[in-house]
Scaffold this motif. Structure first.
Motif, PDB file in Angstrom:
ATOM      1  N   LEU A 282      34.619  24.099  -6.086  1.00  0.00           N
ATOM      2  CA  LEU A 282      35.310  22.815  -5.996  1.00  0.00           C
ATOM      3  C   LEU A 282      34.303  21.702  -5.765  1.00  0.00           C
ATOM      4  N   ARG A 283      34.478  20.616  -6.511  1.00  0.00           N
ATOM      5  CA  ARG A 283      33.621  19.448  -6.304  1.00  0.00           C
ATOM      6  C   ARG A 283      34.047  18.749  -5.024  1.00  0.00           C
ATOM      7  N   VAL A 284      33.071  18.250  -4.291  1.00  0.00           N
ATOM      8  CA  VAL A 284      33.328  17.593  -3.016  1.00  0.00           C
ATOM      9  C   VAL A 284      32.533  16.303  -2.957  1.00  0.00           C
ATOM     10  N   GLN A 285      33.150  15.242  -2.462  1.00  0.00           N
ATOM     11  CA  GLN A 285      32.399  14.050  -2.112  1.00  0.00           C
ATOM     12  C   GLN A 285      32.786  13.690  -0.690  1.00  0.00           C
ATOM     13  N   ALA A 286      31.798  13.516   0.132  1.00  0.00           N
ATOM     14  CA  ALA A 286      32.035  13.176   1.531  1.00  0.00           C
ATOM     15  C   ALA A 286      31.012  12.135   1.950  1.00  0.00           C
TER      16      ALA A 286
ATOM     17  N   ASN B 144      27.515  14.502  -2.503  1.00  0.00           N
ATOM     18  CA  ASN B 144      28.275  15.096  -3.604  1.00  0.00           C
ATOM     19  C   ASN B 144      27.828  16.538  -3.713  1.00  0.00           C
ATOM     20  N   GLY B 145      28.790  17.444  -3.675  1.00  0.00           N
ATOM     21  CA  GLY B 145      28.393  18.839  -3.693  1.00  0.00           C
ATOM     22  C   GLY B 145      29.460  19.755  -4.217  1.00  0.00           C
ATOM     23  N   MET B 146      29.177  21.024  -4.093  1.00  0.00           N
ATOM     24  CA  MET B 146      30.065  22.082  -4.519  1.00  0.00           C
ATOM     25  C   MET B 146      30.327  23.006  -3.342  1.00  0.00           C
ATOM     26  N   ARG B 147      31.573  23.450  -3.271  1.00  0.00           N
ATOM     27  CA  ARG B 147      31.910  24.444  -2.260  1.00  0.00           C
ATOM     28  C   ARG B 147      32.816  25.479  -2.897  1.00  0.00           C
TER      29      ARG B 147
END
Length: 143
Positions: free
Chosen positions: A19-23, A138-141
């Motif tokens: 899942l793409r994540v932006q935090a 911006n990452g992936m989890r």
């Protein structure tokens, strides 16, 4: 050379079950520059960096950042007063922030496998905001 670029770009694509994540988070504190890092005694550097890492780890957990497989990190320093530093001058604070995210257990390590890119934006002046570093991740989890 182009084939290797294509492979590297393909490596950045997320796996099917990721899942793409932006935090984002704001690490409040007294920023320091690369020039200060070079000229300060190592004990001063160590104490300042340790404190910033602890604040960054706490801030990351408080911001509910998820555990990431890998990420890119973008930072904007906020300086409410004084002469704006050069772009990249506050990199030591960003490095300590990434270390704090690792310390918090939200990223396995800060090696290139886990942190794919770091972008340092030009410092901004906002007298209404505290001094610190705005960090966008911006990452992936995995689900």
């Amino acid at each position: 050379m182009r084939d290797s670029w294509t492979e590297e770009i393909r490596d950045l694509d997320p796996p099917d079950n990721a899942l793409r994540v932006q935090a984002s988070m704001f690490v409040e504190g007294k920023l320091w520059t690369l020039n200060a890092e070079r000229s300060d005694h190592y004990a001063v550097h160590r104490k300042r960096t340790r404190g910033w890492r602890e604040v960054a780890a706490f801030t990351a957990l408080a911001a509910k950042l998820p555990r990431l497989e890998w990420c890119t990190v973008h930072a904007i320093p906020y300086q409410p007063r004084g002469v704006l530093a050069d772009v990249g001058s506050h990199f030591p604070a960003l490095k300590a922030t990434i270390d704090g995210i690792v310390d918090a257990g939200l990223l396995e390590n800060d090696t290139p496998e886990f942190v794919r890119a770091i972008t340092m934006m030009a410092p901004r002046r906002d007298k209404l905001e505290p001094e610190g570093l705005l960090v966008v991740i911006n990452g992936m989890r995995r689900p």
